[in-house]
Design a protein around this motif. Structure first.
Motif, PDB file in Angstrom:
ATOM      1  N   GLU A 183       3.484  -4.093  10.104  1.00  0.00           N
ATOM      2  CA  GLU A 183       2.973  -2.972   9.057  1.00  0.00           C
ATOM      3  C   GLU A 183       3.890  -1.597   9.861  1.00  0.00           C
ATOM      4  O   GLU A 183       4.111  -1.250  10.155  1.00  0.00           O
ATOM      5  CB  GLU A 183       1.624  -2.955   9.057  1.00  0.00           C
ATOM      6  N   LYS A 187      -2.390   4.279   7.290  1.00  0.00           N
ATOM      7  CA  LYS A 187      -3.675   3.275   6.930  1.00  0.00           C
ATOM      8  C   LYS A 187      -3.416   3.824   5.192  1.00  0.00           C
ATOM      9  O   LYS A 187      -4.397   2.840   5.311  1.00  0.00           O
ATOM     10  CB  LYS A 187      -5.266   4.341   7.609  1.00  0.00           C
ATOM     11  N   GLU A 189      -1.399   3.627   2.847  1.00  0.00           N
ATOM     12  CA  GLU A 189      -0.751   3.961   2.147  1.00  0.00           C
ATOM     13  C   GLU A 189       0.075   2.534   3.146  1.00  0.00           C
ATOM     14  O   GLU A 189       1.688   2.670   3.463  1.00  0.00           O
ATOM     15  CB  GLU A 189       0.372   4.473   1.885  1.00  0.00           C
ATOM     16  N   ARG A 190      -0.965   1.452   3.943  1.00  0.00           N
ATOM     17  CA  ARG A 190       0.028   0.614   4.392  1.00  0.00           C
ATOM     18  C   ARG A 190       1.010  -0.430   3.247  1.00  0.00           C
ATOM     19  O   ARG A 190       0.424  -0.929   2.929  1.00  0.00           O
ATOM     20  CB  ARG A 190      -1.474  -0.609   5.233  1.00  0.00           C
ATOM     21  N   LYS A 192       2.956  -4.075   3.638  1.00  0.00           N
ATOM     22  CA  LYS A 192       2.484  -5.292   4.364  1.00  0.00           C
ATOM     23  C   LYS A 192       3.868  -6.128   4.251  1.00  0.00           C
ATOM     24  O   LYS A 192       3.984  -6.581   3.076  1.00  0.00           O
ATOM     25  CB  LYS A 192       1.129  -5.689   4.769  1.00  0.00           C
ATOM     26  N   SER A 437      -0.013  -7.058  12.193  1.00  0.00           N
ATOM     27  CA  SER A 437      -1.304  -7.736  12.465  1.00  0.00           C
ATOM     28  C   SER A 437      -1.576  -9.463  12.127  1.00  0.00           C
ATOM     29  O   SER A 437      -0.149  -9.450  12.133  1.00  0.00           O
ATOM     30  CB  SER A 437      -2.110  -7.247  11.686  1.00  0.00           C
TER      31      SER A 437
ATOM     32  N   ARG B 148      -7.206  -0.736   1.687  1.00  0.00           N
ATOM     33  CA  ARG B 148      -7.284   0.100   0.901  1.00  0.00           C
ATOM     34  C   ARG B 148      -7.743   1.254   0.886  1.00  0.00           C
ATOM     35  O   ARG B 148      -8.537   1.806  -0.009  1.00  0.00           O
ATOM     36  CB  ARG B 148      -7.008   0.039  -0.663  1.00  0.00           C
ATOM     37  N   ILE B 152      -8.939   8.237   6.028  1.00  0.00           N
ATOM     38  CA  ILE B 152      -8.218   7.682   6.523  1.00  0.00           C
ATOM     39  C   ILE B 152      -9.234   7.581   8.423  1.00  0.00           C
ATOM     40  O   ILE B 152      -8.611   7.077   9.477  1.00  0.00           O
ATOM     41  CB  ILE B 152      -6.234   7.632   6.382  1.00  0.00           C
TER      42      ILE B 152
END
Lengths: 445, 175
Positions: A183, A187, A189-190, A192, A437, B148, B152
């Motif tokens: 990752e 948060k 625009e994470r 993966k 994760s 999403r 945050i």
């Protein structure tokens, strides 16, 4: 869009020749043994002097291999290395007699000696012996392993596995890999990507790019395939990826449904997963060869996160049929499910131990998350961790260690991989180049 | 030729739908619905702006493209139903549009469960719209679980905005 990032790092290994260089000495004493179930508190002291380089080009490998062996053993929390500064003896040749008095004097109960050579074709050969210092004799037999040069870490893990097995009587786990989600980014625009690494975080290789969200990869029992969930089609669908050529395909492709939370059966022939139709999420099984599917749960509630017992006869899963997430066990072919979690809070992500004796889970209670274990009937629940968000335990191949993800709180929150002993001790972060994760620990190689 | 601009809009919107840019999950100011409507040259609003009742921007900002949910709930609130009544009405008038309803959860939960919970929320929205006369053939839903978040921070102020189902329009069924 199949990603084809080659797994160039997979080293070719030729393994495990018992050396038989010295006759095994029978002993009247009990062999040196660390018994893990008796609640070990004091780590066993050991020494691993640098393996002897038997040629000049083996020198760098001998240093590196010795260090990885020590990192493996000390990293368990069960052993304590006595640093080289304290050593009295030096080991200058693999065949030289061990000066037991010098190792006793620094209270090194176990001693690992070894040598590294090269064969002129680019292969490395490592040989080693394990000694019970106070008994003054060898533990088991000397062995040697060989590999191409890029496999030197595996050679070290192989040696450490042997040492661990001889000193604990348990099956080891160092020469194993973990598939996980790498990752990066904040948060909201994470990014993966699927990645695979050695159990200690080394040799990370990426299996997908970050074009699509990927979730919860799971190794097949022999490590040749990885199940995961991808949004490549715009909808979450179960995919299967062949590790060797890094090719993936959609396993569950029915339109209008979401499929996720896949896991292999112990024989690798069946995949259990969740399928969402309308508001209902149930557990289904698919025969991998024929792609024939069968519904295993019929409740209108959310049923997800299925995991087989190691004998393949039962499935543990989570359901909110009681009103909150709880754990249930049902026959592998479906049928009546028995609730096994009754403590405070909510329980999810159950995973059956490879030894069959325990079920690991995520527990959510009073705003905190925990990784815990319980007997397969739900008794003897023990919480091993606590944090803002701990989630998704995966078992080491020997069932003694769990790896999971811990996400930190707040706008800068990030996810990292951690491991913890099933005793609750030795909580530590697994070093990965980026965040991580959803770890899935593969088999001993 | 009347349909030509709509075809252009279709292409633009499909392009948007295929895009996984985080912009999609934002406040919808990323230029969606910028198509021109040649049939409405006499109005006082800028075509495609939120004042244009046939625009995506109008749907997002005036009709309201999202409903919020209570912790661990997928039932619609009174406010949510009022929003969905407006959505259903808009979709009935603007029958060219298809919609994907995206369900989301906050971060307080395990990944798989939150996926299923987001699906429940999105499905609740879809069933409500269908009950108000929107053909189910124009609707799909998908869950992103907790993958999403819009906001945050790790506090209820953010969680409340993240527990949402958002109706994302895409053009279709033209001509």
């Amino acid at each position: 869009m199949h990603t084809r990032l080659g797994l160039s790092g997979l080293a070719q290994m030729v393994l495990a020749l018992a050396l038989m260089l010295t006759p095994f000495m029978a002993s009247a004493q009990e062999p040196l043994r660390l018994t893990l179930d008796s609640g070990v508190v004091e780590p066993m002291p050991y020494a691993v002097p640098n393996f002897v380089p038997e040629s000049s080009d083996a020198m760098v490998h001998s240093e590196n291999i010795s260090r990885v062996i020590a990192d493996d053993l000390t990293g368990t929390g069960l052993f304590r290395e006595i640093g080289r500064d304290a050593h009295i003896s030096t080991v200058s040749s693999f065949g030289a007699p061990v000066q037991f008095a010098d190792w006793k004097a620094i209270n090194s109960q176990a001693l690992i000696t070894g040598a590294v050579s090269t064969d002129g074709t680019g292969r490395i050969i490592v040989k080693f012996r394990v000694w019970d210092v106070f008994a003054g004799q060898e533990l088991g037999e000397g062995m040697q392993f060989a590999s191409t040069a890029d496999g030197w870490r595996r050679l070290a893990h192989k040696v450490a596995d042997q040492v661990y097995a001889r000193l604990t009587g348990e099956t080891p786990y160092f020469d194993s890999r973990v598939v996980f989600v790498s990752e990066t980014g904040p948060k909201n625009e994470r990014q993966k990507r699927l990645a695979v690494m050695d159990y200690d975080g080394a040799n990370v290789q990426y299996l997908t790019d970050s074009q699509s969200i990927v979730l919860a990869p799971r190794f097949s029992p022999n490590g040749d395939r990885v199940l995961y969930t991808s949004y490549e089609t715009g909808f979450p669908r179960v995919h299967v990826l062949t590790v060797g050529d890094v090719r993936s395909r959609i396993l569950q492709a029915n339109d209008g449904v979401m499929s996720f939370a896949p896991r292999f059966s112990p024989d690798g022939r069946t995949v259990v997963y969740s399928l969402t139709q309308g508001s209902n999420t149930d557990i289904w099984a698919m025969d991998v060869a024929s792609t024939a599917t069968r519904r295993l749960s019929v409740s209108p509630a959310i049923e997800t996160a299925p995991s087989y017992s190691p004998d393949g006869s039962q499935i543990v899963f989570e359901s909110d049929r009681s009103g909150t997430q709880q754990l249930y066990v049902m026959p592998a072919n479906g049928g009546e499910a028995v609730r096994i979690s009754f403590g405070q809070g909510r329980y999810g992500t159950p995973v059956w131990s490879p030894r069959g004796d325990l079920i690991a889970f995520t527990k959510q209670n009073e705003g905190r998350f925990h990784i815990g274990v319980m007997r397969t009937d739900g008794s003897e629940e023990r919480l091993l961790t606590a944090s803002f968000l701990d989630e998704g335990p995966s078992w080491a191949p020997n069932g003694r260690v769990l790896m999971f993800a811990r996400e930190t709180q707040g706008a800068q929150g990030a996810s990292a991989l951690y491991s913890v002993d099933i005793s609750g001790r030795n909580l530590k972060r697994v070093r990965t180049p980026a965040g991580g994760s959803d770890p899935s620990w593969g088999p001993l190689q | 030729m009347t349909y030509f601009p709509k075809a252009a809009l279709l292409v633009a919107a499909l392009g948007l739908a295929a895009c996984t840019s985080p912009d999609r999950f934002g406040d919808g100011q990323g230029g969606a619905g910028a198509g021109l409507d040649t049939n409405a040259p006499t109005t006082s609003y800028a075509p495609g702006s939120a004042d244009d009742p046939a625009s995506v921007a109008h749907f997002q900002q005036r009709v309201g493209d999202r409903v919020l949910f209570l912790v661990d709930q997928s039932s619609l609130t009174a406010e949510g139903r009022a929003t969905l009544d407006r959505q259903a009405q808009w979709l009935t008038v603007n029958s060219d549009y298809l919609a994907v309803i995206e369900g989301h959860a906050d971060e307080q939960g395990t990944r798989q469960y939150n996926l299923a919970l987001g699906a429940r929320r999105a499905n609740a929205v879809m069933e409500y719209l269908v009950s108000k006369g929107v053909p189910s053939s124009r609707l799909k839903f998908v869950s992103y679980g907790k993958e999403r978040p819009l906001e945050i921070c790790s506090a209820e102020a953010c969680y409340a905005k993240n527990r949402r189902a958002v109706t994302i329009l895409s053009a279709g069924l033209t001509g």
